[in-house]
Design an enzyme around this catalytic site. Structure first.
Site, PDB file in Angstrom:
ATOM      1  N   THR A   1      -5.885  -1.733   6.939  1.00 27.27           N
ATOM      2  CA  THR A   1      -6.020  -3.186   6.976  1.00 27.27           C
ATOM      3  C   THR A   1      -7.470  -3.543   7.333  1.00 27.27           C
ATOM      4  O   THR A   1      -7.852  -4.694   7.298  1.00 27.27           O
ATOM      5  CB  THR A   1      -5.098  -3.775   8.063  1.00 27.27           C
ATOM      6  OG1 THR A   1      -5.293  -3.032   9.268  1.00 27.27           O
ATOM      7  CG2 THR A   1      -3.646  -3.677   7.658  1.00 27.27           C
TER       8      THR A   1
ATOM      9  N   LYS B   1       0.835  -1.203   0.000  1.00 26.25           N
ATOM     10  CA  LYS B   1       0.000   0.000   0.000  1.00 26.25           C
ATOM     11  C   LYS B   1       0.878   1.266   0.000  1.00 26.25           C
ATOM     12  O   LYS B   1       0.628   2.194  -0.760  1.00 26.25           O
ATOM     13  CB  LYS B   1      -0.961  -0.018   1.206  1.00 26.25           C
ATOM     14  CG  LYS B   1      -1.934  -1.207   1.137  1.00 26.25           C
ATOM     15  CD  LYS B   1      -2.968  -1.189   2.243  1.00 26.25           C
ATOM     16  CE  LYS B   1      -2.477  -1.596   3.599  1.00 26.25           C
ATOM     17  NZ  LYS B   1      -2.123  -3.018   3.760  1.00 26.25           N
ATOM     18  N   THR B   2       1.908   1.281   0.852  1.00 24.51           N
ATOM     19  CA  THR B   2       2.808   2.440   0.905  1.00 24.51           C
ATOM     20  C   THR B   2       3.583   2.566  -0.407  1.00 24.51           C
ATOM     21  O   THR B   2       3.740   3.671  -0.943  1.00 24.51           O
ATOM     22  CB  THR B   2       3.798   2.295   2.084  1.00 24.51           C
ATOM     23  OG1 THR B   2       3.042   2.008   3.255  1.00 24.51           O
ATOM     24  CG2 THR B   2       4.603   3.547   2.297  1.00 24.51           C
TER      25      THR B   2
ATOM     26  N   ARG C   1       6.685  -8.084   1.470  1.00 28.25           N
ATOM     27  CA  ARG C   1       7.579  -7.628   2.545  1.00 28.25           C
ATOM     28  C   ARG C   1       8.224  -8.832   3.246  1.00 28.25           C
ATOM     29  O   ARG C   1       9.392  -8.806   3.604  1.00 28.25           O
ATOM     30  CB  ARG C   1       6.823  -6.756   3.560  1.00 28.25           C
ATOM     31  CG  ARG C   1       7.766  -6.162   4.608  1.00 28.25           C
ATOM     32  CD  ARG C   1       7.030  -5.320   5.626  1.00 28.25           C
ATOM     33  NE  ARG C   1       6.678  -4.019   5.103  1.00 28.25           N
ATOM     34  CZ  ARG C   1       5.578  -3.355   5.429  1.00 28.25           C
ATOM     35  NH1 ARG C   1       4.711  -3.893   6.253  1.00 28.25           N
ATOM     36  NH2 ARG C   1       5.327  -2.176   4.926  1.00 28.25           N
TER      37      ARG C   1
ATOM     38  N   ASP D   1      -1.579   6.477   6.387  1.00 22.98           N
ATOM     39  CA  ASP D   1      -1.551   5.042   6.683  1.00 22.98           C
ATOM     40  C   ASP D   1      -2.467   4.774   7.886  1.00 22.98           C
ATOM     41  O   ASP D   1      -2.699   5.688   8.694  1.00 22.98           O
ATOM     42  CB  ASP D   1      -0.097   4.649   7.009  1.00 22.98           C
ATOM     43  CG  ASP D   1       0.139   3.161   6.828  1.00 22.98           C
ATOM     44  OD1 ASP D   1      -0.758   2.470   6.309  1.00 22.98           O
ATOM     45  OD2 ASP D   1       1.234   2.695   7.198  1.00 22.98           O
TER      46      ASP D   1
END
Ligand code: ADE
Length: 346
Positions: free
Chosen positions: A162, A68-69, A221, A113
């Protein structure tokens, strides 16, 4: 609470954040996986560029670690604009948000975020900012209270969460694009691992990439984190090159099994199976047994177990799926009945 796990989709600190930065794709073209999302995003960006307008506000939702980032950085890069980053929990006072909004330039991307953790008061300041590019600032109190409208530059809000279900309807409705990120396919993860290995200048063969990919629980990640651990192992215990054997040995040492489950996943499943006969059991009871917060389990453990069918969420609680029993070397209930009485039946 955040717990340190090698297979956690959450970022685990500044050093990792810095290393991930070098591995992050900078353009949509470089971005691997999430093909439908990429297509939607590329149309929206192209159209906005043609109209010389900022792109619509965008909400990304999905489990941690899926990009997302990274996508917020890509949007800013593709639009040739600046990215300003903040998060729901760090915006404590309305003035924190006002300071950021009034400093934005035309076309800037504001990334929030964990947007589901914004307070209601701050959320309400966001509505006119998103809709009309102005903020209603209240001065004085009681009978003397007045609202002053402060104009803002046209910007794009990129929100990440999330927990899309935790967002209020008025906030959700103000996003023009609503994009879900799903766990990555192993083939896409293997391509990501090979690409990252190239950037890190470590030699890896296809079987090595596949081995890391299948243990990364659908999460880039995690894949990049495992790759760095395997790289260290390869340098110390082998000749520096990564193949499937080196990857297997290294990840076994880290307690990551062939499906990417770690100790906490296994303890979670064992709790349902051994304490609650496979379920159904409520999340709070599992949390209490494991001495973990329910929210941690819901965000960091359950999504992947649900995805691979090891867990079912029913209205009566959580149940371990038959494959979870088998993975832990036990017979699921139907098979048990055929085999006769067991530990639970006495
Ligand atoms: N690194 C992390 N996520 C990635 C992605 N989706 N594509 C390419 N490289 C990545």
């Amino acid at each position: 609470m955040s717990i340190e796990r090698i297979v956690s989709g959450e970022s685990v600190g500044f050093e990792e954040e810095r290393e991930q930065l070098s591995l992050r794709p900078k353009t949509l073209k470089e971005y691997i996986g999430q093909s439908q999302l990429k297509e939607n995003l590329s149309i929206a960006l192209e159209a906005a560029k043609k109209r010389s307008e900022p792109v619509d506000h965008i909400l990304f939702h999905g489990p941690p670690g899926l990009g997302k980032t990274t996508l917020a950085h890509i949007i800013a890069n593709e639009m040739g604009s600046e990215l300003v980053t903040t998060s729901g929990p760090s915006l404590q006072q309305p003035t924190d948000l006002l300071g950021i909004l009034t400093n934005l330039s035309e076309g800037d991307i504001l990334f929030i975020d964990e947007i589901h953790r914004l307070s209601t008061v701050i959320e309400e300041y966001l509505y006119p900012a998103m809709e009309d590019f102005e903020i209603d600032f209240v001065v004085d109190k009681g009978a003397f209270a007045k609202t002053i409208k402060i104009p803002l530059k046209r910007f794009t809000l990129v929100g990440a969460t999330t927990r899309a279900g935790f967002l209020s309807a008025p906030l959700r409705d103000r996003f023009g694009l609503f994009q879900h990120l799903d766990f990555y396919e192993p083939a896409d993860l293997a391509t990501i691992v090979s690409r990252s290995a190239g950037i890190l200048k470590v030699e890896i063969d296809d079987q090595g990439s596949d081995e890391i990919a299948t243990r990364s629980r659908g999460t880039p990640r995690v894949a990049n984190r495992l790759l760095r651990r395997v790289r260290d192992y390869a340098q110390v215990k082998a000749d520096g090159r990564i193949n499937s054997k080196v990857a297997q040995q290294s990840l076994k040492m880290e307690g990551v099994d062939e499906l990417g489950l770690d100790d906490l996943d296994r303890k979670y499943l064992r709790t349902i199976i051994e304490f609650y006969r496979g379920g159904p059991v409520g999340i709070d009871a599992i949390g209490a047994t494991l001495n973990e917060e329910s929210e941690t389990l819901e965000d960091l453990v359950e999504p992947y177990l649900l995805k691979i069918g090891f867990l079912q969420r029913t209205s009566r609680g959580r149940c371990a799926g038959p494959r979870a029993w088998e993975h832990l070397g036990m017979s699921p209930p139907e098979a048990r009945e055929a085999e006769g009485p067991t530990l639970f039946d006495s």
